[in-house]
Design an enzyme around this catalytic site. Sequence first.
Site, PDB file in Angstrom:
ATOM      1  N   GLY A 145      41.907  42.936  68.622  1.00 26.45           N
ATOM      2  CA  GLY A 145      42.633  42.052  67.699  1.00 26.45           C
ATOM      3  C   GLY A 145      41.696  41.195  66.870  1.00 26.45           C
ATOM      4  N   CYS A 146      40.639  40.712  67.502  1.00 31.42           N
ATOM      5  CA  CYS A 146      39.690  39.845  66.806  1.00 31.42           C
ATOM      6  C   CYS A 146      38.888  40.638  65.774  1.00 31.42           C
ATOM      7  CB  CYS A 146      38.780  39.160  67.814  1.00 31.42           C
ATOM      8  SG  CYS A 146      39.705  38.146  68.996  1.00 31.42           S
ATOM      9  N   THR A 147      38.584  41.891  66.100  1.00 34.15           N
ATOM     10  CA  THR A 147      37.874  42.760  65.160  1.00 34.15           C
ATOM     11  C   THR A 147      38.757  43.051  63.945  1.00 34.15           C
ATOM     12  OG1 THR A 147      36.589  43.744  66.955  1.00 34.15           O
ATOM     13  CG2 THR A 147      36.749  45.010  64.908  1.00 34.15           C
TER      14      THR A 147
END
Length: 157
Positions: free
Chosen positions: A44-46
């Site tokens: 998700g952060c990527t």
Amino acid sequence: MSVSLGQPVPDFTATATGDTTISLSDLKGQQVVIYFYPKASTPGCTTEGGDFRDRKEAFDAANTVILGVSRDGLRAQENFKAKQAFNFALISDKDEAVCQLFDVIKLKKMYGKEHLGVERSTFLIDADGKLAREWRGVKVKGHVDEVLEAAQALHAG
């Protein structure tokens, strides 16, 4: 003390990628998007970081600086930034000072266990240093477009 809409955001200084130190006061005159994410190099952060990366030119056109923040160490942030070709600074907030200022450390549940973690959140600060918008408990899909629209509208006056 935590930030609140329409109020000046207290100045902070933090260690960032590229062997830099970022102070909010140094960014006066520009809008600032600060987005908090739970952990570098996770799916998700990527995706979220990639969405900001891919729209950076549009943020630049709206006089808006992008800063990503997590509790990861500087090496993890440097690796994340390099691997994903992020074109903005990532702040290493190991002592959680910036996270606490924006009140993004929340009790989370994973696999039935509770732990304190970063709630995915984004904040838009106007060119005068006041908090203009906030998004808490963010879902990644479509989020960056919404933030960009808000930054463009704020810049347009």
